[in-house]
Design a protein around this motif. Structure first.
Motif, mmCIF file in Angstrom:
data_model
loop_
_atom_site.group_PDB
_atom_site.id
_atom_site.type_symbol
_atom_site.label_atom_id
_atom_site.label_comp_id
_atom_site.label_asym_id
_atom_site.label_seq_id
_atom_site.Cartn_x
_atom_site.Cartn_y
_atom_site.Cartn_z
ATOM 1 N N ALA A 16 -7.261 -2.865 20.871
ATOM 2 C CA ALA A 16 -8.314 -1.822 20.938
ATOM 3 C C ALA A 16 -9.093 -1.164 19.752
ATOM 4 C CB ALA A 16 -7.784 -0.666 21.750
ATOM 5 N N ALA A 17 -8.344 -1.216 18.631
ATOM 6 C CA ALA A 17 -8.880 -0.615 17.460
ATOM 7 C C ALA A 17 -9.724 -1.536 16.947
ATOM 8 C CB ALA A 17 -7.748 -0.338 16.479
ATOM 9 N N ALA A 18 -9.283 -3.088 16.893
ATOM 10 C CA ALA A 18 -10.131 -4.107 16.498
ATOM 11 C C ALA A 18 -11.338 -4.278 17.156
ATOM 12 C CB ALA A 18 -9.065 -5.504 16.556
ATOM 13 N N LEU A 19 -11.442 -4.331 18.558
ATOM 14 C CA LEU A 19 -12.591 -4.230 19.428
ATOM 15 C C LEU A 19 -13.664 -3.129 18.911
ATOM 16 C CD1 LEU A 19 -11.310 -5.555 22.610
ATOM 17 C CD2 LEU A 19 -12.719 -7.024 21.129
ATOM 18 N N LEU A 20 -13.079 -1.892 18.902
ATOM 19 C CA LEU A 20 -13.988 -0.752 18.563
ATOM 20 C C LEU A 20 -14.622 -0.854 17.096
ATOM 21 C CD1 LEU A 20 -11.779 1.945 19.946
ATOM 22 C CD2 LEU A 20 -14.031 1.130 20.725
ATOM 23 N N THR A 21 -13.737 -1.625 16.266
ATOM 24 C CA THR A 21 -14.251 -1.746 14.666
ATOM 25 C C THR A 21 -15.185 -2.654 14.654
ATOM 26 O OG1 THR A 21 -12.161 -0.984 13.992
ATOM 27 C CG2 THR A 21 -13.581 -2.210 12.464
ATOM 28 N N ILE A 22 -15.093 -4.035 15.379
ATOM 29 C CA ILE A 22 -15.935 -5.020 15.594
ATOM 30 C C ILE A 22 -17.265 -4.264 15.753
ATOM 31 C CG2 ILE A 22 -16.584 -7.360 16.493
ATOM 32 C CD1 ILE A 22 -13.555 -7.925 16.225
ATOM 33 N N PHE A 23 -17.278 -3.780 17.099
ATOM 34 C CA PHE A 23 -18.626 -3.325 17.870
ATOM 35 C C PHE A 23 -19.371 -2.191 17.004
ATOM 36 C CE2 PHE A 23 -20.587 0.158 20.292
ATOM 37 C CZ PHE A 23 -21.733 -0.594 20.871
ATOM 38 N N TYR A 24 -18.466 -1.179 16.279
ATOM 39 C CA TYR A 24 -19.075 -0.275 15.431
ATOM 40 C C TYR A 24 -19.336 -0.620 13.833
ATOM 41 C CZ TYR A 24 -20.429 4.412 13.975
ATOM 42 O OH TYR A 24 -20.840 5.740 13.436
ATOM 43 N N TYR A 25 -18.949 -1.816 13.536
ATOM 44 C CA TYR A 25 -18.654 -2.132 12.117
ATOM 45 C C TYR A 25 -20.258 -2.083 11.591
ATOM 46 C CZ TYR A 25 -18.110 -4.781 7.730
ATOM 47 O OH TYR A 25 -18.054 -4.950 6.445
ATOM 48 N N PRO A 26 -21.297 -2.620 12.182
ATOM 49 C CA PRO A 26 -22.680 -2.655 11.762
ATOM 50 C C PRO A 26 -23.188 -1.401 11.429
ATOM 51 C CG PRO A 26 -22.636 -4.443 13.335
ATOM 52 C CD PRO A 26 -21.246 -3.466 13.465
ATOM 53 N N ARG A 590 -40.254 -0.670 28.714
ATOM 54 C CA ARG A 590 -39.232 -0.330 27.901
ATOM 55 C C ARG A 590 -38.063 -1.329 27.719
ATOM 56 N NH1 ARG A 590 -39.229 5.129 26.117
ATOM 57 N NH2 ARG A 590 -40.565 6.518 27.264
ATOM 58 N N LEU A 591 -37.416 -1.457 26.760
ATOM 59 C CA LEU A 591 -36.517 -2.318 26.574
ATOM 60 C C LEU A 591 -35.273 -1.980 27.532
ATOM 61 C CD1 LEU A 591 -36.132 -3.595 22.744
ATOM 62 C CD2 LEU A 591 -37.080 -4.967 24.990
ATOM 63 N N PRO A 592 -34.482 -2.769 27.997
ATOM 64 C CA PRO A 592 -33.214 -2.249 28.706
ATOM 65 C C PRO A 592 -32.109 -1.769 27.569
ATOM 66 C CG PRO A 592 -33.877 -4.611 29.566
ATOM 67 C CD PRO A 592 -34.734 -4.127 28.404
ATOM 68 N N VAL A 593 -31.350 -0.882 27.963
ATOM 69 C CA VAL A 593 -30.345 -0.291 27.115
ATOM 70 C C VAL A 593 -29.819 -1.341 26.461
ATOM 71 C CG1 VAL A 593 -28.409 1.284 26.674
ATOM 72 C CG2 VAL A 593 -30.384 2.027 28.276
ATOM 73 N N GLY A 594 -29.067 -2.428 27.006
ATOM 74 C CA GLY A 594 -27.978 -3.222 26.533
ATOM 75 C C GLY A 594 -28.961 -4.152 25.713
ATOM 76 N N ARG A 595 -30.100 -4.423 25.851
ATOM 77 C CA ARG A 595 -30.928 -5.362 24.790
ATOM 78 C C ARG A 595 -31.278 -4.342 23.476
ATOM 79 N NH1 ARG A 595 -35.233 -9.447 27.121
ATOM 80 N NH2 ARG A 595 -35.934 -10.347 25.018
ATOM 81 N N ARG A 596 -31.273 -3.164 23.884
ATOM 82 C CA ARG A 596 -31.618 -2.538 22.520
ATOM 83 C C ARG A 596 -30.344 -2.116 21.422
ATOM 84 N NH1 ARG A 596 -34.489 1.591 25.843
ATOM 85 N NH2 ARG A 596 -32.518 2.879 25.695
ATOM 86 N N VAL A 597 -29.452 -2.202 22.408
ATOM 87 C CA VAL A 597 -27.855 -1.893 21.608
ATOM 88 C C VAL A 597 -27.909 -3.417 20.822
ATOM 89 C CG1 VAL A 597 -25.592 -1.886 21.740
ATOM 90 C CG2 VAL A 597 -26.900 -0.372 23.024
ATOM 91 N N ARG A 598 -28.105 -4.540 21.431
ATOM 92 C CA ARG A 598 -27.863 -5.784 20.836
ATOM 93 C C ARG A 598 -28.717 -6.118 19.535
ATOM 94 N NH1 ARG A 598 -30.230 -10.620 21.320
ATOM 95 N NH2 ARG A 598 -31.727 -9.767 22.990
ATOM 96 N N VAL A 599 -30.042 -5.715 19.882
ATOM 97 C CA VAL A 599 -31.064 -5.848 18.697
ATOM 98 C C VAL A 599 -30.542 -4.907 17.605
ATOM 99 C CG1 VAL A 599 -33.371 -5.237 18.009
ATOM 100 C CG2 VAL A 599 -32.954 -6.265 20.027
ATOM 101 N N ALA A 600 -30.213 -3.610 17.736
ATOM 102 C CA ALA A 600 -29.574 -2.771 16.709
ATOM 103 C C ALA A 600 -28.290 -3.313 16.024
ATOM 104 C CB ALA A 600 -29.230 -1.535 17.268
ATOM 105 N N TRP A 601 -27.332 -4.153 16.896
ATOM 106 C CA TRP A 601 -26.059 -4.474 16.387
ATOM 107 C C TRP A 601 -26.514 -5.610 15.517
ATOM 108 C CZ3 TRP A 601 -22.780 -8.792 16.194
ATOM 109 C CH2 TRP A 601 -21.553 -8.418 16.084
ATOM 110 N N VAL A 602 -27.289 -6.701 15.884
ATOM 111 C CA VAL A 602 -27.755 -7.719 15.133
ATOM 112 C C VAL A 602 -28.346 -7.407 14.010
ATOM 113 C CG1 VAL A 602 -29.165 -9.746 14.920
ATOM 114 C CG2 VAL A 602 -27.444 -9.388 17.006
ATOM 115 N N GLY A 603 -29.463 -6.470 14.093
ATOM 116 C CA GLY A 603 -30.259 -6.114 12.952
ATOM 117 C C GLY A 603 -29.299 -5.227 11.919
ATOM 118 N N MET A 604 -28.356 -4.153 12.298
ATOM 119 C CA MET A 604 -27.782 -3.664 11.325
ATOM 120 C C MET A 604 -26.696 -4.570 10.597
ATOM 121 S SD MET A 604 -28.583 -0.883 11.032
ATOM 122 C CE MET A 604 -27.259 0.084 10.163
ATOM 123 N N TRP A 605 -26.355 -5.921 11.093
ATOM 124 C CA TRP A 605 -25.596 -6.781 10.363
ATOM 125 C C TRP A 605 -26.484 -7.382 9.242
ATOM 126 C CZ3 TRP A 605 -20.669 -8.393 9.781
ATOM 127 C CH2 TRP A 605 -19.828 -8.191 10.721
#
Length: 605
Positions: A16-26, A590-605
């Motif tokens: 649980a801690a690892a998955l949350l960390t990976i998701f939030y890491y960027p 408007r972009l779907p929420v999931g797509r916005r999150v994916r773009v933000a996650w990749v962009g922040m990496w």
């Protein structure tokens, strides 16, 4: 020596801690790291004496074959690791849920004495119940120990930060308490069944519910109904510990919000991390006086941005502190003046708003030359005029150039050229955007100016130790602004046509035997989609020329800027995918929420 507790960690807490960390890491910021580290230190320090007491008095025990038998004050090291992992899991959920919050806007402007006093009274009652259970001994001992250990901490937290807790939206505070608690209930049920830890039965309550023994009451409909009473006591433990963790995180954010508010009011940002920490401590010990008008202005600006521009709102959420507030005020100003002009009843009213905006800017920049204020024509306009005045008043003019603001008004004047063209002129093809250079000039006025303002704000806040070619960055910003405006125009062909505007260059239309009147008549035709594709091609070409400059920005803003721009460019890609239907709806695409999150996650990496 056994590995049952280690297997428990490998099955539940570590994944649980690892998955949350990976998701939030960027999205991690220094503040997040400090917050989680600080809470972990407090959690371990506060829990060790209590847990050690339980173990030494035989209330809480661990079978010898469940741990490695390495202890700290009689506490197995696996249990100490559990304190850290639980705190980290809850903290990460809180960081995710509160990421979009603009903290200063939630500072309380009115006393919340009633909520504070009622909450404090309820907590005192719980503490009294805990004392009675503990003194009585027997079955209520464990319950009493939980309450007399946790409630004093929660009382202190509540008295210090209850105004902020009450003002925060429940979506930021309830999920970080509820979700980890429920998850740990499930994990605890498994651990109890496996004998990883146990609670002395003599310290538990012998309670019957509906005449049935709670010690073991299976139910085919609910996995929680067959929990024995020991697990029910553990459920309370996980609930109160997660409340303490979340309240501690909220308290940390409360101090940061007050420090940010002080910076916003004074315009003086801390130059080093040490100064930032010092400012947070000073704000906590000596809270600043909160002005209701300033908080209201910020709340309205955030609401306006959230409603009108999801991409800009998501982009702003990736910045932290005063720079985010500055950006919100700039975006809000642009939105206000744009709406006033687009929603004007006639050309005269639109001209009035441009002139009034220019006058307000002059009044702030050159107050000694301020001309008399024109009287509003109707009470309705007076309300709009107040809105415009507040939007101008909140602009951070001391931290950015002012010429781009006047250039922005020139772009709005180009918009008015559509309303001055006669119907006969429209059919002849005489539109303000006659050629591609006209499109570039318009995009420069309405979008490149905003990019220039943003870059100068970032330069003010972040360029103390990171040097780059400012002229080259300004050029890249202008190109980027034009690219984003082309995406806007491509998305809104049909919406612009509804108000008599065609931003597609007339020369482009002439190449295919069309006129702007054809687009006005049928903005959803195959020809309109062809023009949409050409605008997107132009946007991608401009973006390709400028995107490399993003990597020269300071590290603190590189990811957020990249993500903001990518969010807009993703709209263009989304339009291409929906070719044939993207112009069919009357609403803004408007972009779907999931797509916005994916773009933000990749962009922040």
């Amino acid at each position: 020596m056994g590995v049952q507790y280690l297997l428990f960690h490998c099955t539940y807490t570590i994944p649980a801690a690892a998955l949350l960390t990976i998701f939030y890491y960027p999205f991690f910021t220094r503040r997040d790291i400090c917050k989680i580290t600080f809470l972990n230190i407090l959690a371990v320090t506060a829990t060790i004496p209590w847990d050690s007491y339980l173990i030494r008095h035989g209330i809480w025990s661990y079978p010898p074959d469940a741990t490695f038998n390495r202890t700290l004050y009689d506490i197995p090291l696996e249990e100490v690791a559990f304190f850290v992992l639980q705190t980290s899991i809850t903290s990460l959920v809180y960081c995710i849920c509160s990421k979009a919050l603009v903290l200063p806007m939630h500072l309380p402007v009115r006393p919340v004495r009633r909520a504070r006093d009622l909450g404090g009274l309820g907590l005192v009652v719980l503490f009294a119940i805990g004392m009675v259970c503990f003194v009585s001994g027997g079955g209520g001992t464990y319950l009493g120990l939980i309450l007399i250990w946790a409630v004093p901490v929660v009382i202190l937290q509540w008295m210090l930060v209850s105004p902020f807790i009450v003002s925060l939206p429940w979506k930021a505070t309830a999920p970080p308490i509820v979700l980890p608690t429920v998850y740990l209930w499930i994990a605890d049920r498994s651990a109890m069944a496996a004998g990883v830890w146990s609670i002395e039965s003599a310290t538990q309550l012998g309670v019957h519910v509906f005449g049935l023994e709670i010690e073991y009451t299976p139910c085919p409909f609910c996995c929680f109904c067959d929990m024995n009473l020991r697990t029910r006591r553990e459920m309370l433990f996980f609930l109160v510990t997660n409340v303490m963790i979340v309240f501690g995180l909220v308290g940390f954010d409360y101090a940061c919000a007050m420090a940010e508010y002080t910076t916003i009011c004074t315009g003086v940002a801390p130059s080093t991390t040490r100064d930032a920490v010092k400012g947070v401590l000073q704000a906590l010990l000596h809270p600043p006086a909160i002005q209701a008008s300033g908080i209201t202005d910020l709340q309205q600006a955030v609401a306006r941005l959230h409603e009108k521009s999801q991409s800009m709102f998501v982009g702003s959420a990736l910045f932290q502190g005063p720079v985010r507030v500055d950006l919100i005020y700039v975006y809000s100003f642009c939105r206000v003046i744009d709406d006033l002009i687009d929603e004007a009843e006639d050309e005269g009213e639109a001209q009035f708003w441009i002139a009034e905006c220019r006058r307000c800017l002059d009044a702030r920049i050159r107050p000694q030359e301020q001309p008399p204020s024109p009287k509003p024509r109707t009470p309705y306009n007076q309300a709009k005029q107040h809105l415009l005045h507040r939007a101008v008043a909140t602009l951070p003019l001391s931290r950015m150039p002012t010429q781009p603001l006047y250039d922005l008004l020139k772009g709005f004047e180009m918009d008015l050229a559509f309303t001055t063209a006669s119907p006969s002129a429209k059919h002849k093809g005489h539109f303000p955007i006659a050629t591609e250079p006209d499109l570039d000039r318009y995009a420069t006025y309405v979008a490149s100016t905003v990019a220039e303002l943003v870059l100068d704000l970032l330069h003010h806040h972040y360029n103390r130790s990171h040097l780059y070619d400012r002229e080259a960055m300004a050029h890249a910003g202008r190109q980027m602004g034009k690219a984003l405006q082309c995406v806007n125009i491509a998305r809104d062909i049909h919406r612009d046509a509804a108000i008599g505007r065609v931003y597609i260059p007339t020369t482009w239309l002439a190449e295919t035997g069309l006129t702007p009147a054809d687009i006005l008549q049928d903005p959803r035709s195959p020809a309109a989609y062809a023009m949409q594709g050409r605008l997107l091609d132009k946007a991608e070409g401009l973006y390709g020329q400028a995107r490399g400059a993003i990597e020269a920005l300071p590290p603190g803003v590189r990811g957020p800027v990249r993500t903001t721009v990518e969010s807009y460019m993703e709209i263009g890609r989304y339009l291409r995918e929906r070719r044939g239907e993207s112009l069919q709806t009357a609403r803004k695409t408007r972009l779907p929420v999931g797509r916005r999150v994916r773009v933000a996650w990749v962009g922040m990496w």
